[in-house]
Design a protein around this motif. Structure first.
Motif, PDB file in Angstrom:
ATOM      1  N   THR A   2       0.994  -0.874  -0.082  1.00 51.04           N
ATOM      2  CA  THR A   2      -0.062   0.039  -0.235  1.00 51.04           C
ATOM      3  C   THR A   2       0.944   0.875   0.022  1.00 51.04           C
ATOM      4  OG1 THR A   2      -1.382  -1.083   1.339  1.00 51.04           O
ATOM      5  CG2 THR A   2      -2.541   0.881   0.803  1.00 51.04           C
ATOM      6  N   HIS A   3       2.297   1.395   0.873  1.00 46.27           N
ATOM      7  CA  HIS A   3       3.022   2.150   0.888  1.00 46.27           C
ATOM      8  C   HIS A   3       4.420   1.908   0.506  1.00 46.27           C
ATOM      9  CE1 HIS A   3      -0.637   4.416   3.226  1.00 46.27           C
ATOM     10  NE2 HIS A   3      -0.727   3.535   4.441  1.00 46.27           N
ATOM     11  N   PRO A   4       4.145   2.405  -0.859  1.00 42.76           N
ATOM     12  CA  PRO A   4       5.704   1.985  -1.615  1.00 42.76           C
ATOM     13  C   PRO A   4       6.909   2.872  -1.115  1.00 42.76           C
ATOM     14  CG  PRO A   4       3.957   2.204  -3.397  1.00 42.76           C
ATOM     15  CD  PRO A   4       3.578   2.094  -1.692  1.00 42.76           C
ATOM     16  N   PHE A   5       7.978   2.330  -0.645  1.00 44.62           N
ATOM     17  CA  PHE A   5       9.070   3.891   0.004  1.00 44.62           C
ATOM     18  C   PHE A   5      10.690   3.825  -0.711  1.00 44.62           C
ATOM     19  CE2 PHE A   5       9.294   1.492   3.187  1.00 44.62           C
ATOM     20  CZ  PHE A   5      10.563   0.965   3.585  1.00 44.62           C
ATOM     21  N   LEU A   6      11.090   4.079  -0.713  1.00 40.08           N
ATOM     22  CA  LEU A   6      12.436   3.650  -1.300  1.00 40.08           C
ATOM     23  C   LEU A   6      13.372   4.666  -0.214  1.00 40.08           C
ATOM     24  CD1 LEU A   6      13.331   3.266  -4.855  1.00 40.08           C
ATOM     25  CD2 LEU A   6      13.431   1.926  -3.198  1.00 40.08           C
ATOM     26  N   ALA A   7      13.913   4.501   0.160  1.00 39.10           N
ATOM     27  CA  ALA A   7      15.269   5.590   0.899  1.00 39.10           C
ATOM     28  C   ALA A   7      16.603   5.299   0.684  1.00 39.10           C
ATOM     29  CB  ALA A   7      14.727   4.757   2.358  1.00 39.10           C
ATOM     30  N   LEU A   8      17.468   6.462   0.757  1.00 39.19           N
ATOM     31  CA  LEU A   8      18.985   6.908   1.282  1.00 39.19           C
ATOM     32  C   LEU A   8      18.735   6.436   2.356  1.00 39.19           C
ATOM     33  CD1 LEU A   8      19.277   8.362  -2.792  1.00 39.19           C
ATOM     34  CD2 LEU A   8      19.550   5.830  -2.201  1.00 39.19           C
ATOM     35  N   ASP A   9      20.012   6.163   3.076  1.00 37.42           N
ATOM     36  CA  ASP A   9      21.017   6.150   4.488  1.00 37.42           C
ATOM     37  C   ASP A   9      22.110   6.408   4.634  1.00 37.42           C
ATOM     38  OD1 ASP A   9      20.725   6.750   7.081  1.00 37.42           O
ATOM     39  OD2 ASP A   9      21.303   4.414   7.607  1.00 37.42           O
ATOM     40  N   SER A  10      22.655   7.601   4.247  1.00 33.69           N
ATOM     41  CA  SER A  10      23.745   8.381   3.987  1.00 33.69           C
ATOM     42  C   SER A  10      24.368   7.413   3.685  1.00 33.69           C
ATOM     43  CB  SER A  10      24.680   7.846   5.391  1.00 33.69           C
ATOM     44  OG  SER A  10      24.471   8.928   6.534  1.00 33.69           O
ATOM     45  N   ALA A  11      23.964   7.690   1.799  1.00 34.73           N
ATOM     46  CA  ALA A  11      24.653   6.570   1.165  1.00 34.73           C
ATOM     47  C   ALA A  11      25.589   7.143   0.144  1.00 34.73           C
ATOM     48  CB  ALA A  11      23.467   6.243  -0.224  1.00 34.73           C
ATOM     49  N   SER A  12      26.707   6.523  -0.307  1.00 37.78           N
ATOM     50  CA  SER A  12      27.278   7.622  -1.071  1.00 37.78           C
ATOM     51  C   SER A  12      28.420   6.629  -2.221  1.00 37.78           C
ATOM     52  CB  SER A  12      29.037   7.570  -0.152  1.00 37.78           C
ATOM     53  OG  SER A  12      28.834   8.481   1.021  1.00 37.78           O
ATOM     54  N   PHE A  13      29.025   6.477  -2.834  1.00 35.67           N
ATOM     55  CA  PHE A  13      29.537   5.819  -4.194  1.00 35.67           C
ATOM     56  C   PHE A  13      30.594   6.223  -4.686  1.00 35.67           C
ATOM     57  CE2 PHE A  13      29.297   3.765  -8.491  1.00 35.67           C
ATOM     58  CZ  PHE A  13      29.155   2.435  -7.845  1.00 35.67           C
ATOM     59  N   LEU A  51      19.353   3.145  -6.138  1.00 37.53           N
ATOM     60  CA  LEU A  51      18.128   2.609  -6.168  1.00 37.53           C
ATOM     61  C   LEU A  51      17.745   1.762  -6.148  1.00 37.53           C
ATOM     62  CD1 LEU A  51      17.030   6.634  -6.471  1.00 37.53           C
ATOM     63  CD2 LEU A  51      16.930   5.646  -4.382  1.00 37.53           C
ATOM     64  N   THR A  52      17.731   1.072  -7.735  1.00 39.28           N
ATOM     65  CA  THR A  52      17.220  -0.427  -8.051  1.00 39.28           C
ATOM     66  C   THR A  52      17.589  -1.463  -7.615  1.00 39.28           C
ATOM     67  OG1 THR A  52      18.577  -0.592  -9.916  1.00 39.28           O
ATOM     68  CG2 THR A  52      16.723   0.608 -10.342  1.00 39.28           C
ATOM     69  N   GLY A  53      18.987  -1.346  -6.884  1.00 36.05           N
ATOM     70  CA  GLY A  53      19.698  -2.259  -6.269  1.00 36.05           C
ATOM     71  C   GLY A  53      21.090  -3.633  -7.371  1.00 36.05           C
ATOM     72  N   GLU A  54      20.986  -2.535  -9.035  1.00 36.52           N
ATOM     73  CA  GLU A  54      21.994  -3.099  -9.979  1.00 36.52           C
ATOM     74  C   GLU A  54      23.583  -2.421  -8.966  1.00 36.52           C
ATOM     75  OE1 GLU A  54      21.928  -1.392 -13.736  1.00 36.52           O
ATOM     76  OE2 GLU A  54      19.419  -2.487 -13.709  1.00 36.52           O
ATOM     77  N   LEU A  55      23.730  -1.519  -8.497  1.00 34.88           N
ATOM     78  CA  LEU A  55      24.314  -0.981  -7.801  1.00 34.88           C
ATOM     79  C   LEU A  55      24.724  -1.065  -6.254  1.00 34.88           C
ATOM     80  CD1 LEU A  55      26.067   2.185 -10.366  1.00 34.88           C
ATOM     81  CD2 LEU A  55      26.654  -0.770 -10.363  1.00 34.88           C
ATOM     82  N   GLY A  60      26.767   3.761   3.730  1.00 33.76           N
ATOM     83  CA  GLY A  60      25.600   3.443   3.879  1.00 33.76           C
ATOM     84  C   GLY A  60      24.584   3.030   3.415  1.00 33.76           C
ATOM     85  N   ARG A  61      23.271   3.138   3.248  1.00 30.82           N
ATOM     86  CA  ARG A  61      22.465   2.073   2.564  1.00 30.82           C
ATOM     87  C   ARG A  61      22.045   3.154   1.907  1.00 30.82           C
ATOM     88  NH1 ARG A  61      19.351  -0.262   7.261  1.00 30.82           N
ATOM     89  NH2 ARG A  61      18.514   2.218   8.760  1.00 30.82           N
ATOM     90  N   CYS A  62      20.451   1.558   0.543  1.00 30.04           N
ATOM     91  CA  CYS A  62      19.481   2.268   0.349  1.00 30.04           C
ATOM     92  C   CYS A  62      18.364   0.721   0.640  1.00 30.04           C
ATOM     93  CB  CYS A  62      19.855   2.323  -1.234  1.00 30.04           C
ATOM     94  SG  CYS A  62      18.334   2.388  -2.108  1.00 30.04           S
ATOM     95  N   ILE A  63      17.547   1.149   1.338  1.00 25.55           N
ATOM     96  CA  ILE A  63      16.489   0.501   1.646  1.00 25.55           C
ATOM     97  C   ILE A  63      15.340   0.561   0.823  1.00 25.55           C
ATOM     98  CG2 ILE A  63      15.274   0.877   3.552  1.00 25.55           C
ATOM     99  CD1 ILE A  63      16.444   2.096   5.191  1.00 25.55           C
ATOM    100  N   ARG A  64      14.860  -0.773   0.487  1.00 27.92           N
ATOM    101  CA  ARG A  64      13.314  -0.512  -0.127  1.00 27.92           C
ATOM    102  C   ARG A  64      12.535  -1.351   0.278  1.00 27.92           C
ATOM    103  NH1 ARG A  64      17.981  -2.079  -2.096  1.00 27.92           N
ATOM    104  NH2 ARG A  64      19.634  -1.296  -4.270  1.00 27.92           N
ATOM    105  N   ILE A 193      10.129   7.379  -9.744  1.00 29.70           N
ATOM    106  CA  ILE A 193      11.169   7.900 -10.304  1.00 29.70           C
ATOM    107  C   ILE A 193      11.843   7.929 -11.703  1.00 29.70           C
ATOM    108  CG2 ILE A 193      13.500   8.903  -9.346  1.00 29.70           C
ATOM    109  CD1 ILE A 193      12.850   6.814  -7.498  1.00 29.70           C
ATOM    110  N   VAL A 194      11.678   9.649 -12.072  1.00 30.95           N
ATOM    111  CA  VAL A 194      12.319   9.638 -13.805  1.00 30.95           C
ATOM    112  C   VAL A 194      12.794  10.587 -13.409  1.00 30.95           C
ATOM    113  CG1 VAL A 194      11.523  10.482 -15.409  1.00 30.95           C
ATOM    114  CG2 VAL A 194       9.456   9.619 -14.076  1.00 30.95           C
TER     115      VAL A 194
END
Length: 537
Positions: A2-13, A51-55, A60-64, A193-194
């Motif tokens: 019902t409530h989709p989300f993506l989150a970046l938490d102090s993510a670096s690359f 954000l997709t998890g390809e990288l 930090g981290r990315c949460i889906r 996200i576009v």
């Protein structure tokens, strides 16, 4: 969900060479339709892949919340692939076929899940998109680039993902397909996200997030809201910069005056010392105290001056990187009635039958926008006008001072710099003046001296335009094929400014209606089922 989300938490690359591309990004995305914008090379596509998890982030981290469907800029059509492959539904369709043939393998049922009607949904989606002539088994290599992108987009719409992430989805789409995409995205109720510079598409977004060297910044509205907010920020940043520069100038003046007073006191002390009847040791101590006092004063002044310099630097960083574009007008008379090109009973190669024949006269101050579906012959028409390809029949005449810029900017030598190529195109103007011209369109001395292969897309386009407009003689007819493709927003806006200042005849192919509207067109040349139609704007 019902409530989709993506989150970046102090993510670096970090890039493979150790360079940090993205640093400590923290942001959350929900079902609000969001656009990601920023300069080319800033890392938007890398962020999309994180954000997709390809990288995976370096830190930090990315949460889906659930599955993410990512559509990259380029859709490859490899041998053996089909429409089903491009839409990413082939495994499910194959599982359905096996079940129809009697399979009871649990893996097949797991693959199908609740998508028992996928065959019908794919067929309906293709028909709705005007691609009813295709089916799941159609080889991918039979599709045009635009058709391949549309099929891939259909696959995104058919997916059960919590989030869609689309990277420049309209780059290869014509006007009708762009409208269809807009409608499809309006009906998508989950996370979106576009990554895009298409202002018509950005206008329907609910939020704009800008990626810059300072990180991510969210603007709670569509493109118009974002543009107004950025303009207000730039006005404020310019005022801050002006104030900081004025303060630095005052401080520099105060430093000079204080130094002059100090020098006068020391000179006076030296003169008094020569006449005063004092012991040498006392005079030495007075001189030492004076020098120490002057040194402390000089240190305090230098610290204050450094603070003002830092304020100037900080204020300057808040301004957009692209400077005001100023195009030096080519020195020619663009007579309104002077013919710069004419097509008489011309038959175009490769064009559909209804669009094969055309008669056209282009005069000195005409500004023509060419529109129509993909595959209608728009690029072919430009090539025929430019003399790049010959017509099947008819006669073509053109002004010798004609410049054609294709989508790949093939007129540029990638191994040579912009200034080298400009100097070769114009030997009558002093090199320093030509360098000034490049600087005024946003190519400073460093960028102007780099091989053009090392420039960004927007910078390469500026270089190609400079070589056409500052040549001897300058182009009196400019032919542009989709010049805004692959440019970021700032580069497209700079291009619009340059073309608005151009005094000659302009013919431009584009599917970007916002771009065309800003060029002050005099005419539209439209490709349709009834043939070519020229209308005054």
């Amino acid at each position: 969900m019902t409530h989709p989300f993506l989150a970046l938490d102090s993510a670096s690359f970090d890039l493979p060479d150790g360079t940090t591309l993205l640093s400590s990004l923290t942001e959350q995305f929900d079902s609000q339709h969001t656009a990601l914008v920023g300069r080319n090379g800033i890392g938007k596509s890398v962020l999309a892949r994180l954000l997709t998890g390809e990288l995976q982030p370096t830190a930090g981290r990315c949460i889906r919340s659930g599955p993410v469907f990512y559509l990259p800029q380029q859709v490859d059509r490899l041998p053996g692939e089909t429409v089903a492959s491009l839409a990413r539904v082939k495994p499910i369709l194959e599982a359905l076929a096996r079940i129809d043939a009697g399979s009871v393998d649990p893996q097949d049922f797991d693959l199908v899940a609740d998508q028992w009607d996928l065959r019908a949904r794919l067929k309906h989606a293709l028909e709705q998109a005007g691609l009813g002539h295709l089916d799941a088994a159609t080889p991918a290599q039979q599709l045009s680039g635009g058709e391949a992108m549309r099929v891939a987009l259909l696959g995104a719409m058919l997916s059960s993902a919590d989030f869609l992430i689309l990277d420049e989805p309209t780059n290869h789409l014509d006007g009708r397909s762009r409208q269809a995409l807009s409608e499809q995205l309006r009906q998508w109720k989950r996370g979106l996200i576009v990554v895009s510079h298409d202002r018509a598409l950005l206008e329907q977004m609910e939020r704009i997030v800008e990626l810059s060297s300072h990180g991510l910044r969210s603007y709670g509205g569509n493109y118009s809201f974002y543009a107004a907010a950025r303009a207000a920020e730039q006005d404020s940043a310019q005022r801050d910069l002006d104030h900081a520069r004025q303060a630095l100038q005052r401080e520099e003046r105060a430093v000079r005056e204080q130094r002059e007073r100090q020098q006068r006191r020391q000179a006076q002390g030296a003169r008094d010392g020569k006449t005063a009847n004092q012991a040498k040791i006392l005079l030495g101590r007075q001189k030492e105290r004076s020098e120490n006092s002057g040194g402390r004063l000089q240190q305090r002044l230098e610290e204050t001056r450094q603070q003002h310099r830092e304020q100037v630097r900080s204020a300057a960083e808040q301004l957009r990187e692209d400077a005001t574009i100023r195009l030096q007008g080519p020195q020619f008379s663009a007579a309104a009635q002077r013919r710069v090109a004419q097509l008489e009973d011309v038959e175009l190669p490769f064009a559909p039958p209804a669009l094969r024949r055309i008669d056209l006269v282009i005069t000195g101050q005409q500004r023509i926008g060419i529109t129509g579906p993909n595959g209608s012959g728009k690029s072919t028409l430009l090539k025929v006008i430019a003399g790049e390809i010959a017509p099947l029949a008819g006669r073509v005449s053109r002004d010798p001072a004609c410049a054609w810029l294709d989508q790949r900017l093939a007129t540029l030598d990638p191994e040579r710099s912009a200034i080298e190529q400009l100097l070769a195109a114009n030997r009558t103007v002093a090199p320093e003046r030509l360098r000034t011209y490049l600087a005024q369109i946003g190519l400073d001395a460093r960028k102007g001296a780099l091989p053009t292969s090392l420039l960004s897309g927007g910078e390469r386009l500026k270089a190609a335009l400079a070589c056409a407009l500052y040549a001897d003689p300058p182009a009196r007819l400019l032919l542009l094929d989709e010049p805004g493709n692959h440019l970021d927003l700032a580069s497209v806006e700079a291009l619009e400014v340059m073309l608005a200042q151009y005094a000659g005849a302009l013919v431009v192919v584009s599917h970007d209606e916002v771009f065309l509207e800003r060029l002050n067109l005099t005419h539209r040349l439209m490709a349709g089922e009834g043939g070519w139609r020229l209308e005054a704007s």
